[in-house]
Design an enzyme around this catalytic site. Sequence first.
Site, PDB file in Angstrom:
ATOM      1  N   LYS A   9       0.838  -1.246  -0.055  1.00 10.97           N
ATOM      2  CA  LYS A   9       0.222   0.205   0.072  1.00 10.97           C
ATOM      3  C   LYS A   9       0.826   1.244  -0.038  1.00 10.97           C
ATOM      4  O   LYS A   9       2.253   1.173   0.203  1.00 10.97           O
ATOM      5  CB  LYS A   9      -0.960   0.001   1.243  1.00 10.97           C
ATOM      6  CG  LYS A   9      -1.942  -1.313   1.041  1.00 10.97           C
ATOM      7  CD  LYS A   9      -2.811  -0.954   2.567  1.00 10.97           C
ATOM      8  CE  LYS A   9      -3.927  -2.266   2.548  1.00 10.97           C
ATOM      9  NZ  LYS A   9      -4.729  -2.284   3.551  1.00 10.97           N
ATOM     10  N   PHE A  58     -16.615   4.442   7.546  1.00 10.11           N
ATOM     11  CA  PHE A  58     -15.027   4.837   7.443  1.00 10.11           C
ATOM     12  C   PHE A  58     -14.573   4.606   5.982  1.00 10.11           C
ATOM     13  O   PHE A  58     -13.526   5.055   5.856  1.00 10.11           O
ATOM     14  CB  PHE A  58     -14.012   3.727   8.308  1.00 10.11           C
ATOM     15  CG  PHE A  58     -14.478   2.505   8.171  1.00 10.11           C
ATOM     16  CD1 PHE A  58     -15.202   1.821   8.926  1.00 10.11           C
ATOM     17  CD2 PHE A  58     -13.917   1.696   7.294  1.00 10.11           C
ATOM     18  CE1 PHE A  58     -15.512   0.284   8.817  1.00 10.11           C
ATOM     19  CE2 PHE A  58     -13.821   0.265   7.010  1.00 10.11           C
ATOM     20  CZ  PHE A  58     -14.700  -0.165   7.773  1.00 10.11           C
ATOM     21  N   THR A  92      -5.363  -6.870  10.860  1.00 15.84           N
ATOM     22  CA  THR A  92      -5.850  -5.676  10.331  1.00 15.84           C
ATOM     23  C   THR A  92      -5.213  -4.428  10.891  1.00 15.84           C
ATOM     24  O   THR A  92      -4.648  -3.426  10.431  1.00 15.84           O
ATOM     25  CB  THR A  92      -7.180  -5.689  10.035  1.00 15.84           C
ATOM     26  OG1 THR A  92      -7.763  -6.502   9.316  1.00 15.84           O
ATOM     27  CG2 THR A  92      -7.541  -4.268   9.289  1.00 15.84           C
ATOM     28  N   ARG A 103       2.733  -6.397   9.526  1.00  9.96           N
ATOM     29  CA  ARG A 103       2.196  -5.521  10.125  1.00  9.96           C
ATOM     30  C   ARG A 103       2.643  -5.151  11.572  1.00  9.96           C
ATOM     31  O   ARG A 103       2.916  -4.123  11.908  1.00  9.96           O
ATOM     32  CB  ARG A 103       0.661  -5.264   9.800  1.00  9.96           C
ATOM     33  CG  ARG A 103       0.145  -5.379   8.639  1.00  9.96           C
ATOM     34  CD  ARG A 103      -1.336  -6.006   8.548  1.00  9.96           C
ATOM     35  NE  ARG A 103      -1.832  -5.536   7.109  1.00  9.96           N
ATOM     36  CZ  ARG A 103      -3.266  -6.185   7.023  1.00  9.96           C
ATOM     37  NH1 ARG A 103      -3.886  -7.082   7.791  1.00  9.96           N
ATOM     38  NH2 ARG A 103      -3.925  -5.905   5.916  1.00  9.96           N
ATOM     39  N   ASN A 118      -1.534  -0.057   6.811  1.00  5.42           N
ATOM     40  CA  ASN A 118      -1.285  -1.226   7.492  1.00  5.42           C
ATOM     41  C   ASN A 118      -0.450  -2.106   6.499  1.00  5.42           C
ATOM     42  O   ASN A 118      -0.243  -3.334   6.277  1.00  5.42           O
ATOM     43  CB  ASN A 118      -2.306  -2.171   8.067  1.00  5.42           C
ATOM     44  CG  ASN A 118      -3.268  -2.199   7.039  1.00  5.42           C
ATOM     45  OD1 ASN A 118      -3.200  -2.001   5.758  1.00  5.42           O
ATOM     46  ND2 ASN A 118      -4.490  -2.736   7.431  1.00  5.42           N
ATOM     47  N   HIS A 121      -1.919  -5.584   1.617  1.00  2.07           N
ATOM     48  CA  HIS A 121      -3.086  -6.228   1.239  1.00  2.07           C
ATOM     49  C   HIS A 121      -2.769  -7.650   0.727  1.00  2.07           C
ATOM     50  O   HIS A 121      -1.752  -7.967   0.262  1.00  2.07           O
ATOM     51  CB  HIS A 121      -3.903  -5.480   0.355  1.00  2.07           C
ATOM     52  CG  HIS A 121      -5.044  -6.260  -0.230  1.00  2.07           C
ATOM     53  ND1 HIS A 121      -6.404  -6.585   0.344  1.00  2.07           N
ATOM     54  CD2 HIS A 121      -5.306  -7.195  -1.417  1.00  2.07           C
ATOM     55  CE1 HIS A 121      -7.172  -7.340  -0.430  1.00  2.07           C
ATOM     56  NE2 HIS A 121      -6.296  -7.661  -1.358  1.00  2.07           N
ATOM     57  N   GLU A 132      -9.652 -10.224  -7.758  1.00  5.04           N
ATOM     58  CA  GLU A 132      -8.784  -9.319  -7.722  1.00  5.04           C
ATOM     59  C   GLU A 132      -7.552  -9.222  -8.619  1.00  5.04           C
ATOM     60  O   GLU A 132      -7.360  -8.012  -9.110  1.00  5.04           O
ATOM     61  CB  GLU A 132      -8.144  -9.264  -6.196  1.00  5.04           C
ATOM     62  CG  GLU A 132      -9.218  -8.828  -4.981  1.00  5.04           C
ATOM     63  CD  GLU A 132      -8.823  -8.986  -3.546  1.00  5.04           C
ATOM     64  OE1 GLU A 132      -7.613  -9.275  -3.611  1.00  5.04           O
ATOM     65  OE2 GLU A 132      -9.712  -8.869  -2.836  1.00  5.04           O
TER      66      GLU A 132
HETATM   67  P1  IDP Z   1      -7.624  -6.710   5.813  1.00  5.40           P
HETATM   68  O1  IDP Z   1      -6.719  -5.649   4.965  1.00  5.40           O
HETATM   69  O2  IDP Z   1      -6.811  -7.318   6.958  1.00  5.40           O
HETATM   70  O3  IDP Z   1      -8.177  -7.880   4.853  1.00  5.40           O
HETATM   71  P2  IDP Z   1     -10.421  -5.686   5.463  1.00  5.40           P
HETATM   72  O4  IDP Z   1     -11.119  -5.788   6.861  1.00  5.40           O
HETATM   73  O5  IDP Z   1     -10.479  -6.371   4.505  1.00  5.40           O
HETATM   74  O6  IDP Z   1      -8.873  -6.009   6.286  1.00  5.40           O
HETATM   75  O7  IDP Z   1     -10.211  -4.133   5.548  1.00  5.40           O
HETATM   76  C1  IDP Z   1      -9.652  -3.680   4.166  1.00  5.40           C
HETATM   77  C2  IDP Z   1      -8.786  -2.751   4.783  1.00  5.40           C
HETATM   78  O8  IDP Z   1      -9.423  -1.266   5.020  1.00  5.40           O
HETATM   79  C3  IDP Z   1      -7.923  -2.647   5.955  1.00  5.40           C
HETATM   80  O9  IDP Z   1      -6.535  -3.272   5.462  1.00  5.40           O
HETATM   81  C4  IDP Z   1      -7.747  -1.233   6.439  1.00  5.40           C
HETATM   82  O10 IDP Z   1      -6.826  -0.801   5.666  1.00  5.40           O
HETATM   83  C5  IDP Z   1      -9.185  -0.654   5.890  1.00  5.40           C
HETATM   84  N1  IDP Z   1      -9.831  -0.652   7.314  1.00  5.40           N
HETATM   85  C6  IDP Z   1     -10.549  -1.956   7.721  1.00  5.40           C
HETATM   86  N2  IDP Z   1     -11.422  -1.307   8.800  1.00  5.40           N
HETATM   87  C7  IDP Z   1     -11.232  -0.241   8.878  1.00  5.40           C
HETATM   88  C8  IDP Z   1     -11.796   0.675   9.871  1.00  5.40           C
HETATM   89  O11 IDP Z   1     -12.500   0.179  10.945  1.00  5.40           O
HETATM   90  N3  IDP Z   1     -11.352   1.864  10.086  1.00  5.40           N
HETATM   91  C9  IDP Z   1     -10.543   2.466   8.861  1.00  5.40           C
HETATM   92  N4  IDP Z   1      -9.877   1.728   7.968  1.00  5.40           N
HETATM   93  C10 IDP Z   1     -10.384   0.367   7.925  1.00  5.40           C
HETATM   94 MG    MG Z   2      -9.693  -7.835   3.291  1.00  9.79          MG
END
Ligand code: IDP
Ligand code: MG
Length: 140
Positions: A9, A58, A92, A103, A118, A121, A132
Amino acid sequence: MEKTFFIIKPDGVKRGLVGQVLQRIEQRGFQLEKLELRPAPSSELVDQHYEALVDKAFYPLIRDFMTSGPIVVGVISGPQVISCWRKMMGATRPEEALPGTIRGDFAQAPQGDETIQNIVHGSDSPESAAREIALWFGEK
Ligand code: IDP
Ligand code: MG
């Protein structure tokens, strides 16, 4: 062989972590199938990528973050690469990610707003990986 899609990212590229992330992939023995440095992606592309999250309150923070700079996109393959890469990424939220994960070792805890920066992805299922890979590397 199983494949997964990954992104380094904008925070990972900006902070000079590309080499260290790729080193972990190679060290783990995964095969690099595709690898590209891309300019900051468009909002449209990011919206499609995170289609499951666009309705969340968000989501605008995610869009702003993901379009904020260049990224590295790639495809890696290997046995159980989808779940293994997710373990290598860590949780995450940086503050919950364990040491030894990408991370947990590199992501900085949020300062100020609710953006979760973080570093990486990874697709969460075979269906997501196929979708994807087609989205980021398929024919336009
Ligand atoms: P992941 O990347 O660990 O699979 P996901 O739940 O798929 O996590 O969320 C995708 C991305 O969206 C996360 O990596 C993070 O950058 C962002 N994200 C997820 N939840 C939140 C939140 O509650 N607030 C802000 N950003 C979030
Ligand atoms: Mg995800």
